[in-house]
Design an enzyme around this catalytic site. Structure first.
Site, PDB file in Angstrom:
ATOM      1  N   GLY A   1       0.726  -1.388  -0.045  1.00 53.49           N
ATOM      2  CA  GLY A   1       0.068  -0.042   0.095  1.00 53.49           C
ATOM      3  C   GLY A   1       0.706   1.421  -0.094  1.00 53.49           C
ATOM      4  O   GLY A   1       0.121   2.361  -0.372  1.00 53.49           O
ATOM      5  N   ASP A   2       1.997   1.303   0.384  1.00 53.29           N
ATOM      6  CA  ASP A   2       2.837   2.392   0.267  1.00 53.29           C
ATOM      7  C   ASP A   2       4.426   1.848  -0.093  1.00 53.29           C
ATOM      8  O   ASP A   2       5.474   2.155   0.402  1.00 53.29           O
ATOM      9  CB  ASP A   2       3.175   3.126   1.742  1.00 53.29           C
ATOM     10  CG  ASP A   2       3.825   4.374   1.707  1.00 53.29           C
ATOM     11  OD1 ASP A   2       3.829   5.091   0.559  1.00 53.29           O
ATOM     12  OD2 ASP A   2       4.089   5.158   2.741  1.00 53.29           O
ATOM     13  N   LEU A   3       4.422   1.142  -1.376  1.00 52.96           N
ATOM     14  CA  LEU A   3       5.757   0.513  -1.810  1.00 52.96           C
ATOM     15  C   LEU A   3       6.477   1.524  -2.718  1.00 52.96           C
ATOM     16  O   LEU A   3       6.526   1.328  -3.679  1.00 52.96           O
ATOM     17  CB  LEU A   3       5.067  -0.798  -2.595  1.00 52.96           C
ATOM     18  CG  LEU A   3       6.253  -1.591  -2.678  1.00 52.96           C
ATOM     19  CD1 LEU A   3       6.726  -2.252  -1.151  1.00 52.96           C
ATOM     20  CD2 LEU A   3       5.694  -3.028  -3.508  1.00 52.96           C
TER      21      LEU A   3
END
Length: 291
Positions: free
Chosen positions: A197-199
């Protein structure tokens, strides 16, 4: 010195192990990170943040554990959560090294396995907000990915970016046009993937034995192309090999290259909200490229 002493005392109370030494760790924009050398020979990372929301660290810990459930099936490694409280998070230490081609290939295959572990919903079953940087992250589920992406990702940050003066009316109009066409732009339907999700590259750690570890997640069920698009947006070493290995393990749907800009709209809008600068115009440019 007093602060390091307080951190050591808090860690000892949580872990039940004496702390032999502490040292600050560079690189955190939101949290203060400290390396703990424990008397039993282990090392750990302790994260603290003054005035953090009560569920800030426990939400991160839950996301790491959820991603870690996929590791036994070949998914990407995540650090073990040693303790998670309102005031801090303690993780097993990961010693980072330089990335290798072999590690990139393993990362691509492992990320495909993490995604394939799936999610019951688009969003999270609990429906409570998560966090992306310092911003709340809506995670309430939606029946389809286009609806989830439009209402939980694009529109909230578009509004905030406009309210802060970081997204112009013209760029906002382009994003709104994408939202209106999102069902057509989204590509073939896919089941919810288990996303980090926040890669971005800073949340990917490369270590020995050609292993890769994921940290600082905004974990949820979403579209797997979102993680890949964020890797491409902010860069990660050996990205072409990561993507090739991913596609070999779990072939991507036809036209995925054309949808990269769609999936990059979310992080661009988040960065516009947080930092302003050129991120608002970049979001507008990405949106117009889809129309």
């Amino acid at each position: 010195m007093a602060r390091m002493g307080a951190i050591a005392q808090r860690a000892e109370a949580l872990l039940g192990t004496a702390v032999a030494a502490t040292s600050p760790v560079a690189g955190g924009d939101i949290c203060t990170s400290t390396r703990l050398r424990l008397s039993d020979g282990r090392s750990a990372l302790m994260k603290t943040r003054p005035h953090a929301p009560a569920d800030f660290f426990t939400t991160e810990a839950a996301g790491l554990r959820w991603l870690g459930e996929a590791t036994a099936g070949g998914g990407v490694d995540v650090p073990e959560v040693l303790a998670a409280e309102e005031d801090c998070l303690v993780l097993a230490w990961v010693e980072s090294t330089r990335p290798t081609l072999e590690a990139a290939e393993r990362f691509g295959r492992s990320l495909a396995a993490t995604h394939a572990a799936g999610s019951p919903v688009f969003g999270t079953e609990s429906g409570g907000d998560g966090y992306i940087g310092t911003l709340p992250l809506p995670q309430r589920s939606a029946p389809t990915w286009p609806e989830f992406y439009a209402t939980r990702r694009l529109l909230p940050y578009l509004k905030l970016g406009r309210d802060r003066g970081h997204v112009s009316p013209e760029d906002a109009g382009a994003v709104e046009s994408v939202v209106r066409r999102i069902v057509d732009l989204a590509g073939p339907d896919e089941p919810p993937a288990r996303l980090h999700g926040d890669l971005w590259g800073g949340n990917v750690l490369w270590s020995g034995d050609n292993r890769v570890w994921l940290i600082d997640p905004a974990a949820h069920g979403g579209h797997r192309e979102t993680d890949l698009a964020m890797l491409a947006l902010f860069g990660v070493p050996q990205l072409p090999r990561v993507l090739d290995a991913y596609d070999e393990a779990a072939p991507l749907a036809e036209g995925w290259h054309d949808r990269v800009a769609l999936h990059q709209l979310f992080p661009l809008l988040v960065h516009a909200c947080l930092f302003g600068g050129g991120y608002g115009p970049r979001a507008g440019e990405a949106a117009r490229s889809l129309l």
